[in-house]
Design a protein around this motif. Structure first.
Motif, mmCIF file in Angstrom:
data_model
loop_
_atom_site.group_PDB
_atom_site.id
_atom_site.type_symbol
_atom_site.label_atom_id
_atom_site.label_comp_id
_atom_site.label_asym_id
_atom_site.label_seq_id
_atom_site.Cartn_x
_atom_site.Cartn_y
_atom_site.Cartn_z
ATOM 1 N N THR A 5 11.258 -10.903 5.800
ATOM 2 C CA THR A 5 10.618 -9.797 5.097
ATOM 3 C C THR A 5 9.139 -9.765 5.450
ATOM 4 O O THR A 5 8.443 -10.768 5.356
ATOM 5 N N VAL A 6 8.686 -8.589 5.858
ATOM 6 C CA VAL A 6 7.300 -8.354 6.272
ATOM 7 C C VAL A 6 6.782 -7.156 5.480
ATOM 8 O O VAL A 6 7.484 -6.154 5.335
ATOM 9 N N PHE A 7 5.560 -7.272 4.963
ATOM 10 C CA PHE A 7 4.957 -6.144 4.244
ATOM 11 C C PHE A 7 3.843 -5.539 5.095
ATOM 12 O O PHE A 7 3.000 -6.255 5.629
ATOM 13 N N ARG A 8 3.864 -4.198 5.198
ATOM 14 C CA ARG A 8 2.858 -3.474 5.966
ATOM 15 C C ARG A 8 2.216 -2.381 5.109
ATOM 16 O O ARG A 8 2.833 -1.876 4.163
ATOM 17 N N GLY A 17 0.842 2.130 -0.930
ATOM 18 C CA GLY A 17 1.406 2.325 0.401
ATOM 19 C C GLY A 17 1.923 1.050 1.044
ATOM 20 O O GLY A 17 2.363 1.071 2.193
ATOM 21 N N ILE A 18 1.886 -0.075 0.344
ATOM 22 C CA ILE A 18 2.427 -1.330 0.885
ATOM 23 C C ILE A 18 3.950 -1.276 0.796
ATOM 24 O O ILE A 18 4.511 -1.054 -0.274
ATOM 25 N N ARG A 19 4.630 -1.478 1.919
ATOM 26 C CA ARG A 19 6.083 -1.382 1.980
ATOM 27 C C ARG A 19 6.674 -2.589 2.699
ATOM 28 O O ARG A 19 6.037 -3.189 3.575
ATOM 29 N N THR A 51 -7.143 0.360 0.898
ATOM 30 C CA THR A 51 -7.610 1.637 0.342
ATOM 31 C C THR A 51 -8.482 2.426 1.320
ATOM 32 O O THR A 51 -9.128 3.409 0.934
ATOM 33 N N SER A 52 -8.519 1.991 2.572
ATOM 34 C CA SER A 52 -9.277 2.678 3.630
ATOM 35 C C SER A 52 -10.760 2.777 3.326
ATOM 36 O O SER A 52 -11.417 3.756 3.693
#
Length: 345
Positions: A5-8, A17-19, A51-52
């Motif tokens: 499992t990897v979160f991007r 937006g973390i999935r 959060t850019s």
């Protein structure tokens, strides 16, 4: 093929937006090792990237978080000095090995331009890992020192070294400041911590802070710092605020003191265009800190191991999307004291 499992970060507009993704578990090349990650630790940098609002380069769809502690599970055939079962941590930037920060080191910062550590397994160059000593510290406490530990070490020892008897001002009670408090106290320095929360200041006192200043009670906190130091000012300042705090830092720094610019938490409008005049008058060094090198991280691990030091971990979250988003939002809220970790165990 085995997967992990990897979160991007999939969106530019926030932490939600973390999935999670399922991706292959890589194998170590000749000069690499495969590490099973046991814990990761968050920095404010991770919130800014998600959060850019980060002021440095980032890459779309990146795996976030630079700080982790894990266990070697596979070793490349050309690797010396590391074995299966060793505990390891990485620096924030793989190519920043020693000496001063150079142009180009930003090209492989973990969790920003290069994929980070919010995953179960990672292959890293053996040269980019620091072996952990046998100690009572858990993986969360070691993950907590990757970024903040080397950053504070760079601030205290990368230029004019911190000495016993020096006075250190630490802004806030986040990971960097509480790491700085632990290190400064162990070095025999006098410590002053600022915060807007009496509860957080009480925690800093429990860690050994000599003096605390609530900047809501004392909006002109530099005056209070000068009172505490009998008008002499402080030798080192861990400057986390940026434009919103630098003017008062300049007011309470001693002659020939060092202000280490680390954070950008308070980017208020600058009201005083001649704010640098005190820096000239006091011959102050204002030094930008871009984390620490692998060599400095090795010194941190050695220092902590020999002195039995630990960086405080406020809260540990689980390794699932709901918990991870909650961890990011907790750090973003500023309610934490010390470090916040995510456990994969």
């Amino acid at each position: 093929m085995s997967t992990q499992t990897v979160f991007r970060i999939t969106l530019k507009d926030g932490i939600d937006g973390i999935r999670a993704f399922q991706e292959p578990i890589p194998s170590a090349g000749p000069y690499e090792v495969l590490v099973k990650i046991h814990s990761v630790a968050l920095n404010y940098r991770d919130i800014a990237i998600a959060t850019s609002t980060y002021i440095l380069p980032t890459r779309d769809h990146v795996i976030p978080i630079s700080d982790m502690a894990g266990e070697v599970v596979q070793v490349g055939e050309r690797v010396d000095g590391l074995a299966v079962g060793d505990g390891v941590i990485p620096p924030v930037i793989a190519s920043y090995m020693y000496g001063g920060f150079k142009q180009g080191h930003d090209d492989d910062g973990y969790g920003s331009v290069a994929d980070g550590m919010l995953r179960e397994y990672v292959v890293l160059p053996a040269t980019a890992l620091v072996k952990l000593p046998q100690s009572s510290l858990g993986f969360a406490q070691w993950a907590a020192v990757c970024g903040t530990g080397s950053t504070v070490w760079n601030a205290f020892y990368g230029n004019t070294a911190l000495k016993p008897g020096d006075t250190v001002l630490l802004q806030g009670t986040g990971g960097v400041s509480m790491t700085g408090l632990v290190f400064a106290k162990a070095a025999g320095a006098t410590t002053i911590v600022t915060s807007s929360s009496d509860e957080k200041l009480a925690f800093a006192k429990s860690l050994g802070a000599h003096h605390t200043v609530n900047y809501k009670t004392h909006p002109n906190w530099a005056t209070e710092v000068l009172r505490i130091t009998d008008g002499q000012g402080v030798d080192h300042i861990i400057e986390n605020g940026g434009l919103g705090t630098i003017e008062q830092s300049l007011e309470c720094i001693t002659a020939s003191g060092i202000i280490s610019l680390i954070g950008f938490l308070d980017m208020a409008e600058q009201k005083q265009p001649n704010m640098l005049i005190p820096a000239i008058a006091k011959a102050v060094t204002i030094r930008g800190i871009r984390g620490g090198s692998k060599h400095q991280l090795e010194e941190v691990v050695r220092y902590m191991g020999k002195r039995g030091l630990a960086v405080p971990v406020d809260k540990t979250f689980g390794f699932n999307r709901e918990e991870i988003v909650a961890a990011f939002k907790y750090v973003a809220s500023g309610k934490h004291v010390g470090k916040v970790c995510i456990s994969l165990d």
